[in-house]
Design a protein around this motif. Structure first.
Motif, PDB file in Angstrom:
ATOM      1  N   ALA A 188       0.830  -1.200   0.000  1.00 11.40           N
ATOM      2  CA  ALA A 188       0.000   0.000   0.000  1.00 11.40           C
ATOM      3  C   ALA A 188       0.871   1.258   0.000  1.00 11.40           C
ATOM      4  CB  ALA A 188      -0.939  -0.001   1.213  1.00 11.40           C
ATOM      5  N   VAL A 189       1.958   1.239   0.758  1.00 13.70           N
ATOM      6  CA  VAL A 189       2.893   2.377   0.793  1.00 13.70           C
ATOM      7  C   VAL A 189       3.514   2.583  -0.592  1.00 13.70           C
ATOM      8  CG1 VAL A 189       5.127   3.162   1.709  1.00 13.70           C
ATOM      9  CG2 VAL A 189       3.379   2.304   3.259  1.00 13.70           C
ATOM     10  N   ARG A 190       3.930   1.480  -1.224  1.00 17.28           N
ATOM     11  CA  ARG A 190       4.523   1.569  -2.564  1.00 17.28           C
ATOM     12  C   ARG A 190       3.550   2.232  -3.542  1.00 17.28           C
ATOM     13  NH1 ARG A 190       4.446  -3.673  -4.240  1.00 17.28           N
ATOM     14  NH2 ARG A 190       2.401  -3.137  -5.010  1.00 17.28           N
ATOM     15  N   ASN A 191       2.296   1.799  -3.552  1.00 19.31           N
ATOM     16  CA  ASN A 191       1.310   2.377  -4.468  1.00 19.31           C
ATOM     17  C   ASN A 191       1.059   3.849  -4.168  1.00 19.31           C
ATOM     18  OD1 ASN A 191       1.090  -0.134  -5.651  1.00 19.31           O
ATOM     19  ND2 ASN A 191      -0.788  -0.676  -4.567  1.00 19.31           N
ATOM     20  N   PHE A 192       0.939   4.171  -2.898  1.00 18.08           N
ATOM     21  CA  PHE A 192       0.694   5.560  -2.498  1.00 18.08           C
ATOM     22  C   PHE A 192       1.876   6.449  -2.864  1.00 18.08           C
ATOM     23  CE2 PHE A 192       0.755   8.809   1.015  1.00 18.08           C
ATOM     24  CZ  PHE A 192      -0.348   9.525   0.585  1.00 18.08           C
TER      25      PHE A 192
ATOM     26  N   ALA B 147       4.744   7.992   2.613  1.00 16.60           N
ATOM     27  CA  ALA B 147       4.675   7.153   3.805  1.00 16.60           C
ATOM     28  C   ALA B 147       5.973   6.358   3.928  1.00 16.60           C
ATOM     29  CB  ALA B 147       3.472   6.218   3.716  1.00 16.60           C
ATOM     30  N   ASP B 148       6.299   5.957   5.151  1.00 23.89           N
ATOM     31  CA  ASP B 148       7.507   5.164   5.400  1.00 23.89           C
ATOM     32  C   ASP B 148       7.187   3.679   5.275  1.00 23.89           C
ATOM     33  OD1 ASP B 148       9.093   7.385   5.984  1.00 23.89           O
ATOM     34  OD2 ASP B 148       8.474   7.377   8.086  1.00 23.89           O
ATOM     35  N   PHE B 149       8.129   2.941   4.741  1.00 28.50           N
ATOM     36  CA  PHE B 149       8.003   1.489   4.679  1.00 28.50           C
ATOM     37  C   PHE B 149       8.312   0.894   6.043  1.00 28.50           C
ATOM     38  CE2 PHE B 149       8.762   2.445   0.192  1.00 28.50           C
ATOM     39  CZ  PHE B 149       7.830   1.629  -0.421  1.00 28.50           C
ATOM     40  N   PHE B 150       7.737  -0.252   6.325  1.00 31.44           N
ATOM     41  CA  PHE B 150       8.046  -1.014   7.533  1.00 31.44           C
ATOM     42  C   PHE B 150       9.155  -1.961   7.138  1.00 31.44           C
ATOM     43  CE2 PHE B 150       7.434  -4.176  10.875  1.00 31.44           C
ATOM     44  CZ  PHE B 150       7.145  -3.381  11.961  1.00 31.44           C
TER      45      PHE B 150
END
Length: 187
Positions: free
Chosen positions: A140-144, A165-168
């Motif tokens: 979801a972060v990648r897409n955003f 957004a930051d990746f986990f």
């Protein structure tokens, strides 16, 4: 005639603006949903830890420092924080739990304890769920982030102040390394 063309261009631009804004909001909400999934699993793990520690403590009471370190990490995990902070705490917690299970290997009675085995199985299940949640969140972060950085939505995201957004991620660089496996050849 030129007025109709100009009006059509403005209407199309307005429709695209609405579409792009709504897509950004949708992706931002998917990131929040993904983080919520990770948070739930981290809390489930944090809830299992006191019982696990108490069980091990009954057999290995001399490991006080490890128990205190685990308690401190559990408190940090529960208190929240940024994605990066939670990622670092999660990585540290995984290492500490590994040490806890290594201690358990030295106590056959502990390994045979039904409560310990049950907690160990539940914890393994939670760790699997954390991995699945992490994958969903990072997708979801990648897409955003891709939407935020891609033209022309980058203009819209900048105007409406959407931020990446930051990746986990795994914070420990050693954990990212591929293990080196060597087989000794028998003579």
């Amino acid at each position: 005639m030129l007025g109709y063309i100009l009006l059509a261009v403005l209407v199309i631009a307005g429709i695209y603006l609405i579409y792009a804004y709504n897509a950004l909001v949708k992706n931002k909400n998917l990131v929040a949903e993904g983080w919520s999934g990770i948070d739930v699993q981290l809390r489930r793990r944090a809830d299992l830890i006191p019982n696990l520690v108490e069980t091990v403590k009954g057999y290995a009471a001399h490991e006080d420092k490890l128990f205190r370190d685990i308690a401190d990490l559990r408190a940090k995990s529960i208190s929240g924080g940024t994605v990066t902070e939670q990622s670092q705490v999660s990585q540290a917690m995984t290492g500490m739990l590994g040490r806890l299970f290594a201690i358990a290997e030295a106590y056959p009675e502990l390994k045979a304890d039904a409560n310990f085995r049950d907690l160990q199985e539940k914890l393994a299940g939670v760790e699997d769920e954390i991995q699945l949640s992490r994958r969903y969140y990072n997708g979801a972060v990648r897409n955003f982030n891709t939407m935020i950085e891609s033209f022309p939505t980058n203009i819209i995201s900048g105007f409406f102040r959407f931020t990446k957004a930051d990746f986990f991620e795994i914070g420990d660089q050693a954990a990212r390394q591929v293990p080196k496996v060597e087989f000794n050849k028998a003579s």
